[in-house]
Design a protein around this motif. Sequence first.
Motif, PDB file in Angstrom:
ATOM      1  N   LEU A  46       0.935  -1.153  -0.063  1.00 58.44           N
ATOM      2  CA  LEU A  46       0.064  -0.135  -0.049  1.00 58.44           C
ATOM      3  C   LEU A  46       0.959   1.167  -0.050  1.00 58.44           C
ATOM      4  N   VAL A  47       1.860   1.219   0.702  1.00 59.00           N
ATOM      5  CA  VAL A  47       2.910   2.348   0.603  1.00 59.00           C
ATOM      6  C   VAL A  47       3.340   2.745  -0.726  1.00 59.00           C
ATOM      7  N   GLU A  48       3.703   1.684  -1.527  1.00 59.86           N
ATOM      8  CA  GLU A  48       4.153   1.801  -2.704  1.00 59.86           C
ATOM      9  C   GLU A  48       2.968   2.466  -3.622  1.00 59.86           C
ATOM     10  N   ALA A  49       1.861   1.932  -3.527  1.00 61.57           N
ATOM     11  CA  ALA A  49       0.612   2.235  -4.096  1.00 61.57           C
ATOM     12  C   ALA A  49       0.625   3.767  -3.778  1.00 61.57           C
ATOM     13  N   VAL A  50       0.411   4.185  -2.703  1.00 59.42           N
ATOM     14  CA  VAL A  50      -0.035   5.653  -2.346  1.00 59.42           C
ATOM     15  C   VAL A  50       1.086   6.376  -2.881  1.00 59.42           C
ATOM     16  N   ARG A  51       2.380   6.217  -3.022  1.00 61.59           N
ATOM     17  CA  ARG A  51       3.427   6.914  -3.689  1.00 61.59           C
ATOM     18  C   ARG A  51       3.265   7.024  -5.135  1.00 61.59           C
ATOM     19  N   SER A  52       2.342   6.491  -5.591  1.00 66.26           N
ATOM     20  CA  SER A  52       2.411   6.294  -7.343  1.00 66.26           C
ATOM     21  C   SER A  52       0.878   6.831  -7.617  1.00 66.26           C
ATOM     22  N   ILE A  53       0.257   7.570  -6.766  1.00 67.54           N
ATOM     23  CA  ILE A  53      -1.178   8.461  -7.151  1.00 67.54           C
ATOM     24  C   ILE A  53      -0.949   9.598  -6.750  1.00 67.54           C
ATOM     25  N   GLU A  54      -1.435  10.564  -7.449  1.00 63.91           N
ATOM     26  CA  GLU A  54      -1.541  12.067  -7.245  1.00 63.91           C
ATOM     27  C   GLU A  54      -2.116  12.467  -5.872  1.00 63.91           C
ATOM     28  N   PRO A  55      -1.655  12.873  -5.065  1.00 61.17           N
ATOM     29  CA  PRO A  55      -2.165  13.303  -3.787  1.00 61.17           C
ATOM     30  C   PRO A  55      -3.676  13.821  -3.713  1.00 61.17           C
ATOM     31  N   THR A  56      -3.988  14.499  -4.773  1.00 57.45           N
ATOM     32  CA  THR A  56      -5.204  15.059  -4.937  1.00 57.45           C
ATOM     33  C   THR A  56      -6.207  13.889  -5.414  1.00 57.45           C
ATOM     34  N   ASP A  57      -5.865  12.934  -5.845  1.00 58.28           N
ATOM     35  CA  ASP A  57      -6.930  11.722  -6.411  1.00 58.28           C
ATOM     36  C   ASP A  57      -7.474  11.054  -5.067  1.00 58.28           C
ATOM     37  N   ASP A  58      -8.863  11.035  -5.124  1.00 55.56           N
ATOM     38  CA  ASP A  58      -9.663  10.482  -4.252  1.00 55.56           C
ATOM     39  C   ASP A  58      -9.089   9.082  -3.803  1.00 55.56           C
ATOM     40  N   ARG A  59      -8.755   8.297  -4.855  1.00 58.26           N
ATOM     41  CA  ARG A  59      -8.342   6.994  -4.490  1.00 58.26           C
ATOM     42  C   ARG A  59      -7.287   6.820  -3.835  1.00 58.26           C
ATOM     43  N   ALA A  60      -6.366   7.891  -3.566  1.00 58.06           N
ATOM     44  CA  ALA A  60      -5.078   7.984  -2.675  1.00 58.06           C
ATOM     45  C   ALA A  60      -5.609   7.920  -1.334  1.00 58.06           C
ATOM     46  N   VAL A  61      -6.677   8.771  -0.930  1.00 58.66           N
ATOM     47  CA  VAL A  61      -7.319   8.872   0.270  1.00 58.66           C
ATOM     48  C   VAL A  61      -7.746   7.274   0.616  1.00 58.66           C
ATOM     49  N   GLU A  62      -8.709   6.804   0.034  1.00 52.08           N
ATOM     50  CA  GLU A  62      -8.884   5.415   0.371  1.00 52.08           C
ATOM     51  C   GLU A  62      -7.736   4.449   0.524  1.00 52.08           C
ATOM     52  N   LEU A  63      -6.649   4.263  -0.157  1.00 52.51           N
ATOM     53  CA  LEU A  63      -5.493   3.546  -0.010  1.00 52.51           C
ATOM     54  C   LEU A  63      -4.897   3.988   1.417  1.00 52.51           C
ATOM     55  N   ARG A  64      -4.824   5.283   1.756  1.00 52.53           N
ATOM     56  CA  ARG A  64      -4.150   5.720   3.019  1.00 52.53           C
ATOM     57  C   ARG A  64      -4.875   5.247   4.238  1.00 52.53           C
ATOM     58  N   ILE A  65      -6.245   5.182   4.040  1.00 52.38           N
ATOM     59  CA  ILE A  65      -7.098   4.772   5.082  1.00 52.38           C
ATOM     60  C   ILE A  65      -6.922   3.258   5.327  1.00 52.38           C
ATOM     61  N   GLU A  66      -6.768   2.482   4.037  1.00 52.50           N
ATOM     62  CA  GLU A  66      -6.408   0.893   4.312  1.00 52.50           C
ATOM     63  C   GLU A  66      -4.830   0.840   5.113  1.00 52.50           C
ATOM     64  N   LEU A  67      -3.864   1.510   4.532  1.00 48.29           N
ATOM     65  CA  LEU A  67      -2.749   1.605   4.883  1.00 48.29           C
ATOM     66  C   LEU A  67      -2.874   1.927   6.610  1.00 48.29           C
ATOM     67  N   ALA A  68      -3.400   2.973   7.095  1.00 47.91           N
ATOM     68  CA  ALA A  68      -3.484   3.225   8.430  1.00 47.91           C
ATOM     69  C   ALA A  68      -3.905   2.295   9.182  1.00 47.91           C
ATOM     70  N   ASP A  69      -5.039   1.585   8.619  1.00 47.38           N
ATOM     71  CA  ASP A  69      -5.587   0.632   9.398  1.00 47.38           C
ATOM     72  C   ASP A  69      -4.661  -0.871   9.490  1.00 47.38           C
ATOM     73  N   VAL A  70      -3.973  -0.904   8.461  1.00 50.92           N
ATOM     74  CA  VAL A  70      -3.096  -2.319   8.241  1.00 50.92           C
ATOM     75  C   VAL A  70      -1.968  -2.056   9.329  1.00 50.92           C
ATOM     76  N   LEU A  71      -1.336  -0.705   9.208  1.00 52.49           N
ATOM     77  CA  LEU A  71      -0.289  -0.393  10.053  1.00 52.49           C
ATOM     78  C   LEU A  71      -0.675  -0.499  11.754  1.00 52.49           C
ATOM     79  N   PHE A  72      -1.926  -0.162  12.065  1.00 54.59           N
ATOM     80  CA  PHE A  72      -2.341  -0.602  13.333  1.00 54.59           C
ATOM     81  C   PHE A  72      -2.487  -2.078  13.453  1.00 54.59           C
ATOM     82  N   LEU A  73      -2.849  -2.780  12.854  1.00 60.36           N
ATOM     83  CA  LEU A  73      -3.093  -4.093  13.009  1.00 60.36           C
ATOM     84  C   LEU A  73      -1.599  -4.725  13.025  1.00 60.36           C
ATOM     85  N   ALA A  74      -0.879  -4.149  12.266  1.00 58.80           N
ATOM     86  CA  ALA A  74       0.702  -4.680  12.262  1.00 58.80           C
ATOM     87  C   ALA A  74       1.418  -4.438  13.670  1.00 58.80           C
ATOM     88  N   GLY A  75       0.662  -3.683  14.439  1.00 62.90           N
ATOM     89  CA  GLY A  75       1.312  -3.051  15.821  1.00 62.90           C
ATOM     90  C   GLY A  75       2.553  -2.051  15.533  1.00 62.90           C
TER      91      GLY A  75
END
Length: 485
Positions: free
Chosen positions: A332-361
């Motif tokens: 997900l980190v690599e994907a977020v880096r490959s999307i323009e920050p203004t793209d709404d899909r970047a926000v969706e991936l960032r949400i998934e990334l934050a949740d995964v990082l939390f689950l990973a401890g």
Amino acid sequence: MGEVWFGYDKRLDRPIAIKFIRVDRLPDGMPDDELTKRFVRESRITARLEHPGVPAVYDCGTDGDDLYLVMQLINGNPLTDLIAEVDRVPVGWAAAIAAQVCSVLAVAHANSLVHRDLKPANLMLCPDGTVKVLDFGVAAALSPSATKLTATGVVIGTAEYMAPEQTMSGTTSPQTDLYSLGVILHELLAGENQFAAGTPLACMRKHVDEPPRPVRELRPDVPEGLERLILWLLAKRPADRPQSAALVYERLVPFCRDLSPLPGFVDGSAVHPVRMYAAVVGRVAVTATKAPAVEAREPGRRVLGGEDIQRVRREAGALKAESRFRQAAELLVEAVRSIEPTDDRAVELRIELADVLFLAGDYRRAASEFRGLAADLATRRGEDDHLVLRFRLMEANCYAALGDTALALEQMRRLLTDEERFGVDEDRILELRRRIGLLELGAGDRDRAGRTLRDLLPDLERRYGSGHPNVSKVRELLNGLATAR
């Protein structure tokens, strides 16, 4: 918790240890699938903990309804044997054992991993003089609340070594481990556990109510500086204990003198390769260097299209389903880096990334992601958006998991004020108030926790009825606070 078997890895031709963990069944007689998932998650976090003082984790899985860990087989003796067989553990060795444990805790705490069940049985002293810390993650996997009582009255954890906040509210932090280390260090020097009692509940009450006994009253040859350090570790409030395991290590090292062999435990007749290795590494000069700055985005990166984004989300979802959170986060980190920050899909991936990082401890990175998401979405959607409020809560939860209770409470109280102002759903507000009360209790602020929980109890009873589990738990906590006065 279970039993350890000696085993043999036929594929790699080596001896191993296999720890089987008993799994309590649910009332309907079915295995606890959620516990199994949590166990796998904690095992994977532990397996990433690279330190010579931590046995390697080779595998984990299930055998019927039982959970098991396959680990490196350690040649050594638990500290329970040392305490039982050595009348007076030399001061230098007690300090050296505790200092080695601190070096392990420093790495673990930096990776958002709290042991939660430090005790002499989980510390192995090897013939070369090294100490191994066993069972990282096991207590966390067995129960989110370290003081949960099962139907048989068995405490998840070890009451003789539990910090006050762990016994009172189940909250843990790096300072919880440091408290347990203080209990162990005192026991090594005094030969007995000062908080031992006839029942687990009696032990827990002594941790909460009784001031620690200075070790020099029992053993006058202990240096005053070491006694002061132990009393510092045994402070009732987490905020009053040392800030880090690294600091405790620094205070212990001067006492690590005269480490003569311990017959039957530490062999001094042979040259051990580990000691040779450590003697050289210990001479490496320490210099403060500034890490080079790293660009957040590589120039000329490939911008992902819609199909690529869907593929990444499917792959990350599959990894997440298998509890492979670290790999999912990297994807997900690599994907977020490959999307323009203004793209709404970047926000969706960032949400998934934050949740995964939390689950990973990985709570530090997760807190940063949740904080950024809350700020960005507040600008776009307004401060009362439900996702903004959720991300603010998750950021506070990250700080609580990291042991920064003061910051977590500050953010939760501010969030509570805003949620009440915005007219958020009552269930969410009640849960946030309960969480604040538990954190206040865990921080040792009994008066404030008592006020919070007393104000909360009638609202919980009105909303859910007197028989609801949360109502019973709050009433139990208030009774405990009243008894402690």
